[in-house]
Design an enzyme around this catalytic site. Sequence first.
Site, mmCIF file in Angstrom:
data_model
loop_
_atom_site.group_PDB
_atom_site.id
_atom_site.type_symbol
_atom_site.label_atom_id
_atom_site.label_comp_id
_atom_site.label_asym_id
_atom_site.label_seq_id
_atom_site.Cartn_x
_atom_site.Cartn_y
_atom_site.Cartn_z
ATOM 1 N N ASP A 12 34.502 -45.390 -59.978
ATOM 2 C CA ASP A 12 33.563 -46.421 -59.498
ATOM 3 C C ASP A 12 32.565 -46.785 -60.601
ATOM 4 O O ASP A 12 31.339 -46.707 -60.402
ATOM 5 C CB ASP A 12 32.833 -45.917 -58.245
ATOM 6 C CG ASP A 12 33.796 -45.618 -57.110
ATOM 7 O OD1 ASP A 12 34.769 -46.381 -56.923
ATOM 8 O OD2 ASP A 12 33.593 -44.613 -56.403
ATOM 9 N N ASP A 60 42.072 -48.527 -53.695
ATOM 10 C CA ASP A 60 41.226 -48.247 -52.532
ATOM 11 C C ASP A 60 40.454 -49.494 -52.127
ATOM 12 O O ASP A 60 39.315 -49.689 -52.500
ATOM 13 C CB ASP A 60 40.258 -47.096 -52.856
ATOM 14 C CG ASP A 60 39.317 -46.796 -51.702
ATOM 15 O OD1 ASP A 60 39.583 -47.284 -50.583
ATOM 16 O OD2 ASP A 60 38.339 -46.056 -51.928
ATOM 17 N N LYS A 62 40.287 -49.990 -48.877
ATOM 18 C CA LYS A 62 40.038 -49.632 -47.464
ATOM 19 C C LYS A 62 40.432 -50.811 -46.578
ATOM 20 O O LYS A 62 39.633 -51.380 -45.823
ATOM 21 C CB LYS A 62 38.592 -49.220 -47.247
ATOM 22 C CG LYS A 62 38.256 -47.940 -48.001
ATOM 23 C CD LYS A 62 36.991 -47.293 -47.552
ATOM 24 C CE LYS A 62 36.744 -46.011 -48.331
ATOM 25 N NZ LYS A 62 36.538 -46.231 -49.784
ATOM 26 N N PRO A 67 47.681 -57.543 -39.393
ATOM 27 C CA PRO A 67 48.865 -57.094 -40.129
ATOM 28 C C PRO A 67 49.314 -58.043 -41.243
ATOM 29 O O PRO A 67 49.618 -57.599 -42.363
ATOM 30 C CB PRO A 67 49.932 -56.968 -39.034
ATOM 31 C CG PRO A 67 49.152 -56.686 -37.792
ATOM 32 C CD PRO A 67 47.862 -57.439 -37.920
ATOM 33 N N GLY A 167 34.167 -36.300 -51.492
ATOM 34 C CA GLY A 167 32.902 -35.690 -51.069
ATOM 35 C C GLY A 167 32.554 -34.456 -51.880
ATOM 36 O O GLY A 167 31.543 -33.801 -51.630
ATOM 37 N N GLY A 172 28.017 -33.143 -52.075
ATOM 38 C CA GLY A 172 27.728 -31.767 -51.650
ATOM 39 C C GLY A 172 28.916 -30.879 -51.341
ATOM 40 O O GLY A 172 28.747 -29.673 -51.140
ATOM 41 N N GLY A 189 34.250 -38.674 -57.945
ATOM 42 C CA GLY A 189 33.736 -39.780 -58.743
ATOM 43 C C GLY A 189 32.610 -39.352 -59.651
ATOM 44 O O GLY A 189 32.817 -38.914 -60.780
HETATM 45 O O1 O7M Z 1 32.469 -38.354 -55.800
HETATM 46 P P1 O7M Z 1 31.645 -39.551 -55.364
HETATM 47 O O2 O7M Z 1 30.783 -39.236 -54.202
HETATM 48 O O3 O7M Z 1 30.932 -40.196 -56.493
HETATM 49 O O4 O7M Z 1 32.697 -40.681 -54.890
HETATM 50 C C1 O7M Z 1 33.480 -40.524 -53.758
HETATM 51 C C2 O7M Z 1 34.585 -41.548 -53.708
HETATM 52 O O5 O7M Z 1 35.359 -41.306 -52.551
HETATM 53 C C3 O7M Z 1 34.099 -42.990 -53.631
HETATM 54 O O6 O7M Z 1 35.020 -43.778 -54.363
HETATM 55 C C4 O7M Z 1 34.197 -43.323 -52.151
HETATM 56 O O7 O7M Z 1 34.554 -44.672 -51.930
HETATM 57 C C5 O7M Z 1 35.353 -42.429 -51.692
HETATM 58 N N1 O7M Z 1 35.270 -41.994 -50.288
HETATM 59 C C6 O7M Z 1 34.189 -41.275 -49.828
HETATM 60 O O8 O7M Z 1 33.278 -40.937 -50.580
HETATM 61 N N2 O7M Z 1 34.147 -40.924 -48.504
HETATM 62 C C7 O7M Z 1 35.111 -41.230 -47.610
HETATM 63 O O9 O7M Z 1 35.023 -40.860 -46.448
HETATM 64 C C8 O7M Z 1 36.228 -41.945 -48.076
HETATM 65 C C9 O7M Z 1 36.321 -42.255 -49.417
HETATM 66 C C10 O7M Z 1 37.568 -42.763 -49.880
HETATM 67 O O10 O7M Z 1 38.070 -42.554 -50.940
HETATM 68 O O11 O7M Z 1 38.253 -43.461 -49.008
HETATM 69 C C11 O7M Z 1 39.491 -43.877 -49.362
#
Ligand code: O7M
Length: 213
Positions: A12, A60, A62, A67, A167, A172, A189
Amino acid sequence: MQRKNRVILALDVKSRADALRVVEAARDHIDAVKVGWPLILATGPDIISDIAKLKDVICDMKIADIPSVNTLIVDQAIRRGASAVICHGFVGDDSVKACVEAAKGQAFVVTEMSHPGGKQFTAPVADKLAALARSAGARGIVAPATRPERIAELRRIIGKLEIISPGVGAQGGKASDTIKAGADYIIVGRAIYEAQDPKAAAKALADEVKQSI
Ligand code: O7M
């Protein structure tokens, strides 16, 4: 996607230069790169193909539409070199099946989300979303490293489907707890791309994963 390190980099970042720098640094210690809206909007969708030359890409977006539109989105992601896609399950089985079909099975369905707000609407229906992922023929689910006990519960519902789990680090969660609870891969990330030394950070996570198997 290889299963060597069991680490997926969530890329990201906001520029092509940063994206390529972090992937080059971390590449020996990750198995795939998750590319989402921040990077695609910052650099353009060609970044999917550029990163796919270096590592498997999970797109990703989401995806959460009807459909026919889901099919169009997945087609574009796959055409640009994505190996897998991520979709939401709350839009229903027809929408999820459209993603699964367009991705030839390589789709992951979001269940309970990892952030505090994930408890509000996604947690109460997460078991149903996991069951939907299974019945729709998805490759796996996304489940929260911030609540490892939920990973274990969702594992019982999905059987052998894969669990990819975000996560760890900034939110955390711990890599070792996540893998021990039954996740196949951690998604990380900020703990990698914001580290002084992304290579060392990725290696430390991959080492922690190996020690937890
Ligand atoms: O490690 P981070 O917190 O900097 O980033 C976490 C990544 O995981 C970030 O790209 C979020 O979009 C993704 N993510 C979550 O943090 N929580 C979720 O419940 C789901 C996702 C995810 O990847 O969904 C596909």
